[in-house]
Design a protein around this motif. Structure first.
Motif, short mmCIF file in Angstrom:
data_model
loop_
_atom_site.label_atom_id
_atom_site.label_comp_id
_atom_site.label_asym_id
_atom_site.label_seq_id
_atom_site.Cartn_x
_atom_site.Cartn_y
_atom_site.Cartn_z
N GLU A 32 33.71 44.27 -27.77
CA GLU A 32 33.41 45.34 -28.73
C GLU A 32 32.61 46.42 -28.01
OE1 GLU A 32 30.95 46.04 -32.92
OE2 GLU A 32 30.97 44.07 -31.96
N ARG A 33 33.10 47.63 -28.04
CA ARG A 33 32.39 48.75 -27.43
C ARG A 33 31.30 49.23 -28.39
NH1 ARG A 33 37.48 48.84 -25.46
NH2 ARG A 33 37.68 49.14 -23.20
N VAL A 34 30.08 49.28 -27.87
CA VAL A 34 28.92 49.61 -28.70
C VAL A 34 28.05 50.62 -27.94
CG1 VAL A 34 28.91 47.36 -29.85
CG2 VAL A 34 27.59 47.67 -27.74
N ARG A 35 26.95 51.02 -28.57
CA ARG A 35 25.93 51.84 -27.93
C ARG A 35 24.65 51.02 -27.89
NH1 ARG A 35 27.43 56.58 -25.50
NH2 ARG A 35 25.33 57.41 -25.90
N LEU A 36 23.94 51.13 -26.78
CA LEU A 36 22.72 50.36 -26.62
C LEU A 36 21.73 51.20 -25.81
CD1 LEU A 36 21.62 47.55 -27.36
CD2 LEU A 36 22.47 46.71 -25.15
N GLY A 37 20.60 51.49 -26.43
CA GLY A 37 19.62 52.31 -25.74
C GLY A 37 20.13 53.69 -25.39
N GLY A 38 21.05 54.21 -26.19
CA GLY A 38 21.60 55.52 -25.95
C GLY A 38 22.72 55.56 -24.94
N ARG A 39 23.14 54.39 -24.45
CA ARG A 39 24.19 54.32 -23.44
C ARG A 39 25.37 53.50 -23.97
NH1 ARG A 39 25.18 57.56 -19.94
NH2 ARG A 39 26.20 55.95 -18.70
N PRO A 40 26.59 53.75 -23.43
CA PRO A 40 27.70 52.87 -23.78
C PRO A 40 27.42 51.45 -23.29
CG PRO A 40 28.47 54.87 -22.66
CD PRO A 40 26.98 54.83 -22.51
N ALA A 41 27.98 50.48 -23.99
CA ALA A 41 27.83 49.08 -23.60
C ALA A 41 29.00 48.31 -24.18
CB ALA A 41 26.51 48.50 -24.10
N GLU A 42 29.19 47.09 -23.70
CA GLU A 42 30.17 46.18 -24.26
C GLU A 42 29.47 44.93 -24.75
OE1 GLU A 42 34.24 47.38 -21.82
OE2 GLU A 42 33.39 45.37 -21.55
N ARG A 43 29.81 44.54 -25.98
CA ARG A 43 29.33 43.28 -26.54
C ARG A 43 30.46 42.27 -26.39
NH1 ARG A 43 29.46 40.49 -31.48
NH2 ARG A 43 27.49 39.44 -32.05
N VAL A 44 30.25 41.29 -25.52
CA VAL A 44 31.31 40.36 -25.16
C VAL A 44 31.01 39.00 -25.79
CG1 VAL A 44 32.55 39.27 -23.25
CG2 VAL A 44 31.63 41.58 -22.98
N THR A 45 32.01 38.44 -26.48
CA THR A 45 31.87 37.11 -27.07
C THR A 45 33.13 36.31 -26.78
OG1 THR A 45 32.77 37.88 -29.19
CG2 THR A 45 30.37 37.91 -28.95
N ALA A 53 15.33 50.87 -22.34
CA ALA A 53 15.73 51.34 -23.67
C ALA A 53 16.68 50.36 -24.35
CB ALA A 53 16.38 52.72 -23.55
N ALA A 54 17.58 49.76 -23.56
CA ALA A 54 18.51 48.78 -24.14
C ALA A 54 17.78 47.55 -24.65
CB ALA A 54 19.55 48.39 -23.09
N PHE A 55 16.86 47.03 -23.85
CA PHE A 55 16.11 45.84 -24.28
C PHE A 55 15.31 46.15 -25.54
CE2 PHE A 55 12.80 42.69 -24.42
CZ PHE A 55 13.36 41.56 -23.87
N LEU A 56 14.64 47.30 -25.58
CA LEU A 56 13.82 47.64 -26.73
C LEU A 56 14.68 47.84 -27.98
CD1 LEU A 56 11.22 50.07 -25.11
CD2 LEU A 56 10.93 47.65 -25.68
N GLU A 57 15.89 48.35 -27.80
CA GLU A 57 16.76 48.50 -28.97
C GLU A 57 17.23 47.14 -29.48
OE1 GLU A 57 20.12 51.37 -30.84
OE2 GLU A 57 19.93 51.35 -28.66
N LEU A 58 17.48 46.20 -28.58
CA LEU A 58 17.82 44.85 -29.03
C LEU A 58 16.68 44.26 -29.85
CD1 LEU A 58 19.58 43.43 -25.82
CD2 LEU A 58 20.66 43.93 -28.03
N VAL A 59 15.45 44.53 -29.42
CA VAL A 59 14.29 44.07 -30.19
C VAL A 59 14.27 44.74 -31.57
CG1 VAL A 59 11.76 44.04 -30.29
CG2 VAL A 59 12.93 43.52 -28.14
#
Length: 304
Positions: A52-65, A128-134
């Motif tokens: 799943e293509r997502v945004r994380l900390g203002g950047r593109p990211a992939e959520r893989v399951t 920023a990504a870690f803090l957004e996960l929090v």
């Protein structure tokens, strides 16, 4: 088990010319990036992989399951590539194997790359990504941070910044041949994957106008006390082997519980070829098990 097991000499013979062409300091980084993305199609993910293509900390990211997952914990994965190349695409298969082993989503961050975005851009993005996960509701001790090569160094730098700036500690660090001091010049010219001219070009591109003694750039030079349980893997034949053994020694001296796996006959970040090589699949499972144990609720974790 991998989908197709090939003899290690066959895989090494096939990879040797690929990396000689792809990781060449004479090629523009944009060309190297395109070649890496193209070549990643040979790195098969496990069956049932969902991206799943997502945004994380203002950047593109992939959520893989892979299959059913528990969303009470997650892994933030920081890809390797000398801070200049690599992407969620190049590391999708590795992320999927870790997702399968941990039973958790693996979030692969597309952090900014040098030379367009030198230090500390990648570290800022990881923070920023870690803090957004929090902010999404994950407790820091339910977020493991993992990465390979430059991404392994970035993982260590992130853990140090989270400790020093935010008073946070991730659940664990899972480091595959981490590049934790880009100032260090390799004693040999190349291994199967990495060569000295390319690594020096990457180090210079990432540093830009920065200070090489900054521990965000070279986290091995920083204070390692108070970091979470850490897993490190390196092969005896790779250029980063000595740096990895130094890291392990200094982590243990700092009181950090550290697991170290040293392989022989593999290559730098062979986990990317887990679908082809049984030994690579084995150490990928080992890392996944380490992360899975770290992400279990405290009352159910194994002791010892």
């Amino acid at each position: 088990m991998p989908d197709l097991t090939l003899p290690l000499p066959v895989i090494r013979a096939a990879l040797n010319p690929v990396f000689r062409i792809m990781l060449n300091h004479r090629l523009p980084f944009s060309v190297q990036r395109a070649l890496m993305d193209w070549g990643s199609v040979a790195q098969r993910a496990p069956r049932g992989t969902h991206v799943e293509r997502v945004r994380l900390g203002g950047r593109p990211a992939e959520r893989v399951t892979v299959g059913p997952v528990s969303d009470s914990a997650t892994v933030l994965y920081l890809h390797g590539g000398g801070y200049t190349v690599g992407s969620p695409t190049t590391h999708r298969s590795l992320a999927a194997y870790l997702a399968r082993e941990t039973g958790c989503p693996v979030q692969v961050l597309d952090y900014r790359l040098a030379p367009e975005h030198p230090f500390p851009a990648a570290l800022d993005d990881a923070e920023a990504a870690f803090l957004e996960l929090v902010s999404f509701g994950y407790r820091p001790d339910r977020i493991a941070v993992s990465g390979d090569s430059a991404g392994g160094g970035l993982s260590l730098a992130l853990a140090e910044r989270l400790r020093d700036v935010h008073g946070m500690t991730p659940a664990a660090l899972g480091l595959i041949a981490p590049w934790t001091d880009p100032n260090e010049i390799p004693t040999r010219n190349r291994d199967l994957v990495i060569n000295k001219p390319w690594s020096r070009a990457c180090a210079a591109a990432y540093l830009g106008d920065g200070d090489g003694s900054d521990t965000g750039y070279a986290p091995l030079l920083g204070d390692l006390r108070g970091l979470p349980d850490t897993y490190v893997q390196a092969d005896v034949d790779e250029l980063l082997h000595d740096q990895c053994t130094r890291l392990v020694a200094e982590l243990r001296a700092a009181g950090v519980r550290t697991e170290y796996t040293e392989t022989e006959g593999l290559w730098h970040v062979s986990q990317l070829q887990a679908a082809l090589a049984s030994p690579a699949a084995r150490i990928t499972r080992e890392l996944g098990e380490f992360l899975r144990q770290a992400l279990r609720p405290a009352q159910t974790r194994s002791i010892g």
